[in-house]
Design an enzyme around this catalytic site. Structure first.
Site, PDB file in Angstrom:
ATOM      1  N   GLU A 461      73.658 -15.152  25.361  1.00 62.42           N
ATOM      2  CA  GLU A 461      73.032 -14.818  26.682  1.00 62.42           C
ATOM      3  C   GLU A 461      73.770 -14.651  27.692  1.00 62.42           C
ATOM      4  OE1 GLU A 461      68.687 -13.722  24.729  1.00 62.42           O
ATOM      5  OE2 GLU A 461      69.107 -14.815  26.700  1.00 62.42           O
ATOM      6  N   GLU A 553      69.560 -11.909  17.374  1.00 62.87           N
ATOM      7  CA  GLU A 553      67.675 -12.378  17.371  1.00 62.87           C
ATOM      8  C   GLU A 553      67.577 -11.733  17.409  1.00 62.87           C
ATOM      9  OE1 GLU A 553      67.212 -14.421  21.106  1.00 62.87           O
ATOM     10  OE2 GLU A 553      69.197 -15.361  21.536  1.00 62.87           O
TER      11      GLU A 553
END
Length: 953
Positions: A461, A553
């Protein structure tokens, strides 16, 4: 010549409790044993692992024990700065050289050997090698002491926890999860220690290092070349005339090896120098290819490289398993998601996120094997090594090679700790960028030969700082052989004119700068992964559930079985959540403090998702709660994967579930717990991720057939049956002549039972995809469903209907390893009659076929007539579906008063948490190892089947 691993006989002492220097420890004042302050040490391992071994701290993963262990921020770094000591024997012959190797230390260290000092630089993910040839004692008896320092910035744990604590750990090149996350309690020593392999390596005057193997392909993978570059170090003071030999073999059945290549090359190496030597490419015609799990065999060749020195003989050798395979990756034009191809074939990615196996870094080969085999057993084909965890070890990759798991390896950057967290910190990443790049390059050299390694990613991220990112892009730029999208851009005739690909650091895999960039999530780095909580199962199939082609995810719940709760928490932790009904009818779960500490997430989402456990009735105790949680786990994760697969290649290219396991005794996002017992979600995934699969779209109620393979699926039929709670079958249909193209999902027909006037509020649906020619079942899928607006509470009284079962087993025992073939039959009578009402007349005609199909499909297990067969029938007298059966393996009690956890773990089951309709039979394979002196027993339990103990001896 070769490696001697130093993994036992170590001692440890806290540095503040010892006044001796490293020189004294390794000359005149060595420890004599485990007298204070010295204790037995765990190497490889961590300081906290050593303290736990000596019972100086309680188990940090049990209950709230972790709160009673001093955190490094409060104690100061000196508290977790430890000496490690070991004596060893090593005696050299003439012209032999020996190095002392540390494959990883966290975070820095001072090494003393026989009074000589060497300072090891910082960094958790780098190898250290010290030439100790001239330091060893002539008598062969040597003393080694290592002073290990924790990370420079261990950070503070905020009272409310948080993602990576206060983010200070991000200033170091170290694992970041140790400051705690929303799924993990903090690790008090921050994983300080000699956490990976320590070894002595003996060679002759010339040593081999950092071999790089690469395969290139031409002519549709019929023609292949093995490229190899070797680093050679001449440690002598004279020019070495050498013979370098490469031997390539493949294993045949019966432990025979077939020699594929044996070539020798002559070369000369200047004194005290290091050279890179590239061997001529070796040609292979139609080599056995390595395929991901579910696509073919994981063929591996053995490559051995040996260097011999004139006047000395064999000086060093290196060997490794190698898989011929080619991985391509690009952004898919149809979906915008990242697309992977292996050996020219598209791979629909279904896998999971991985943190690390154990939070105390107890990383044994056996544990790694279990972890990776579990992922393969779930039919997964990719594991993502999350950036806040580890650069995984070669043993991890070895088993990924064996079991066919593609690996996404991230470097040590996370959005939370490197610029995007709350509060924002370390926007420029780790303080020492040169150190980060050194660790990255060393990690690449360590892992690049593994067939399973699919891609490098800069961070989780987040992308690395610009200078690091640019350097990694340059270091990992693709060789011209691999810059293609399905077509090789350089011909075979250009081999001699192009730089050999094995001379690149790694030019065979893509580098992606971050986990939400370049075809992952929305591709632009926005937070578009997730969600991470309970969902309505049908929502996974809806078009608006997720908007992008590849979700890196997406996660949900993960409560383990009740036995694990009892084994990892004191009795006050056995209290189930309070179910607080809100004014809008939704339920809010309130967990006990221990569950909250272990990061429990609710099975409800007020305002959106009704409590999925309470749908089955208010749980009364821990066993009831966990059993109902397993029902939800199975449904939740099967629906997740089936929903994604339903839109394979039309909307999605892949999905990675957050996450597959926990490095501690956490209560969220896992398919097996820290003790290695599977949840029902494990088997929901195993079902949904079959390469060939029949499924029910929970949004449209269309039956779909999934074909992820590269071969057409033909000569197959689908059997559809609906079963009521009383054991009748009001709906039955066989759909013949089904044909599904490669890599396609085909909607077949709509299941209309739920719309009929006689539909029951709760019912079962059994789907079977089979070949009519031989009744081979290709896929079997069992659903329990409810009409809209209802719940599953009718299943509660169903528990009292004891299903009659017959169990037949065949046991094979080799040493401590057990393999059991178990046949389970539901002896319930089929209660159907001609008065059954079908939805349409054309379906009534199928009734006459039903008994024939069911009896043929279920007759796969044959009695072998051997003495190892055992037959047991349960005492059930009811009739109907034997619902949610699951096996477990236990040690036989030596004392009836024993109450501790007697499960034998791990156990590999070919299936579990399964159901059988009346008259149906299934076969389950069970394999496990037992500790010495333990007698195992197998237990079968079910929703409507009370526990039966079945001794295998």
């Amino acid at each position: 010549m070769g490696k001697q691993v130093l993994d036992s006989g170590w001692l440890a002492a806290r540095s503040t409790e010892l006044e001796l220097t490293g020189v004294q420890l390794t000359t005149t004042r060595p420890p004599s044993g485990t007298s204070a302050p010295w204790i037995e040490a765990v190497v490889p391992g961590t300081v906290l692992g050593t303290l736990l071994k000596n019972k100086l701290v309680p188990d940090p993963f049990y209950g709230l024990n972790n709160e009673g262990i001093l955190d490094i921020y409060d104690s100061g770094r000196e508290y977790y700065t430890f000496w490690f000591f070991k004596s060893f024997e090593c005696k050299l012959s003439e012209n032999q050289h020996v190095s002392l190797n540390f494959r990883a230390i966290n975070y820095s260290a001072e090494v003393y050997l026989n009074g000589h000092k060497e300072i090891l630089p910082k960094g958790m993910f780098r190898r250290h090698s010290i030439d100790i040839t001239d330091i060893l004692h002539p008598d062969g008896k040597n003393m080694l002491a290592v002073l290990v320092h924790p990370p420079d910035h261990p950070g503070q744990i905020p009272p409310e926890g948080g993602q990576g604590g206060d983010h200070e750990i991000g200033k170091d090149v170290a694992t970041q999860y140790v400051e705690g996350w929303d799924w993990m309690a903090p690790i008090r020593d921050r994983n300080t220690g000699i956490w990976d392999e320590v070894s002595l390596y003996t060679s002759g005057p010339v040593k081999i290092a950092d071999v790089h193997l690469v395969s290139s392909f031409f002519d549709m993978f019929r023609r292949a070349y093995l490229h190899s570059t070797v680093e050679l170090e001449n440690k002598s003071s004279w020019r070495a005339e050498c013979s370098l030999t490469i031997l390539v073999t493949t294993e045949l059945d019966g432990d025979f090896n077939l020699i594929e290549y044996h070539q020798t090359h002559e070369l000369s190496i200047p004194p005290e120098s290091v050279i890179q030597y590239t061997l001529p490419p070796l040609f292979f015609y139609k080599p056995n290819l390595w395929w991901p799990n579910g696509m073919g065999k994981q063929s591996l060749y053995n490559v051995e490289i040996t260097i011999a020195v004139k006047g000395f003989g064999d000086s060093d050798s290196w060997n490794n398993k190698f898989g011929f395979r080619q991985i391509e990756s690009a952004i898919d034009e149809a979906t915008g998601g990242r697309l992977f191809k292996v050996n020219g074939q598209r791979v629909f990615i279904r896998g999971g996120n991985w943190i690390l196996s154990d939070g105390l870094l107890r990383l044994s080969k056996k544990r790694y094997m279990t972890d990776i085999k579990f992922h393969a057993d779930m039919n997964f084909n990719m594991i993502r090594c999350w950036g806040g965890g580890l650069a995984e070890r070669p043993e991890f990759y070895h088993y990924c090679d064996i079991y066919g798991l593609l690996v996404w390896q991230e470097f040590w950057i996370t959005g939370d700790c490197d610029g995007r967290g709350i509060p924002v910190s370390n926007p420029n990443g780790p303080l020492d960028h040169a150190l980060f790049l050194h660790c990255a390059r060393d990690t690449i050299k360590l892992l690049r030969n593994h067939a399973s390694l699919a891609l490098w990613v800069g961070g989780n991220e987040q992308i690395p700082p610009e200078d690091i990112n640019s350097a990694l892009k340059n270091d990992l730029k693709l060789h011209p052989f691999f810059k293609h999208n399905g077509v090789t851009v350089i011909g075979e005739d250009m081999l001699s004119e192009t730089e050999d690909p094995s001379q690149y650091l790694d030019g065979t895999r893509v580098y992606i700068q971050g986990s939400m960039w370049e075809g992952f999530a929305n591709g632009k780095g926005d937070f578009t992964d997730g969600p991470y909580e309970i969902q309505n199962p049908e929502d996974f199939f809806k078009d608006d559930f997720y908007s992008y082609g590849f979700n890196p995810e997406v996660g949900s719940v993960g409560v383990p079985v009740a036995a694990t709760i009892r084994a990892t928490m004191p009795p006050e932790g056995w209290q189930i959540p309070l179910f607080k009904r809100l004014s809008d009818g939704f339920i809010e779960e309130v967990p006990n403090p221990i569950w909250e500490y272990h990061k429990y997430i609710s099975y409800s989402k007020p305002g959106k998702v009704h409590d999925q456990i309470v749908l089955y009735g208010q749980p009364t105790n821990l066993d009831d709660f966990c059993e109902k949680a397993q029902l939800v786990n199975y449904v939740q994760y099967r629906a997740l994967l089936e929903g994604w697969t339903s839109r394979m290649w039309t909307k999605y290219t892949g999905v990675l579930i957050w996450k597959t396991q926990n490095p501690w005794t956490g209560l969220r996002g896992q398919f097996y717990d820290h003790l290695h017992d599977q949840t029902a979600g494990f088997y929901g995934c195993r079902c949904a991720a079959e390469p060939v699969h029949v499924q029910l779209n929970l949004a449209t109620y269309f039956i779909e057939v999934v074909n992820t393979t590269h071969e057409e699926l033909s000569d197959v039929a689908i059997e559809v049956s609906v079963w009521d709670l009383d054991g009748t079958c009001p709906y039955y249909k066989v759909i013949e002549n089904v044909l599904v193209s490669p890599k396609k999902v085909l909607p077949i027909t709509e299941l209309k039972y739920q719309g009929s006037k006689n539909a029951k509020p709760v019912y079962f649906v059994l789907l079977k995809l089979f070949r009519p020619s031989n009744t081979t079942i290709l896929s079997r899928n069992f659903y329990w469903l409810r009409l809209p607006g209802t719940d599953f509470k009718l299943l509660e009284p169903y528990r009292a209907i004891e299903a009659p079962l017959k169990l037949t087993s065949e046991v094979n025992i080799v040493g401590s390893a057990y393999k059991i073939q178990m046949r389970v039959q539901n002896l319930s009578k089929n209660l159907n009659s001609e008065s059954v009402n079908f939805l349409a007349n054309d379906e009534k005609s199928d009734l006459s076929k039903k008994e024939g199909y069911i009896s043929r499909i279920c007759s796969g297990f044959k009695n072998s007539g051997t003495d190892s067969l055992r037959v047991v029938e349960t005492k059930g007298t009811g009739s109907g579906v034997a619902f949610f059966l699951h096996f477990s393996v236990h040690a036989v009690k030596k004392d009836e008063n024993e109450i501790e956890d007697l499960r034998i773990l791990p156990v590999h089951y070919s299936d579990n948490y399964f159901s059988l309709v009346p008259g149906e039979t299934t076969n389950i394979s069970i394999s496990f190892e037992v500790p010495h002196g333990v007698t195992p027993r197998v237990s079968l339990r079910g929703w409507n089947c009370s526990e039966e103990h079945y001794s295998v001896l």
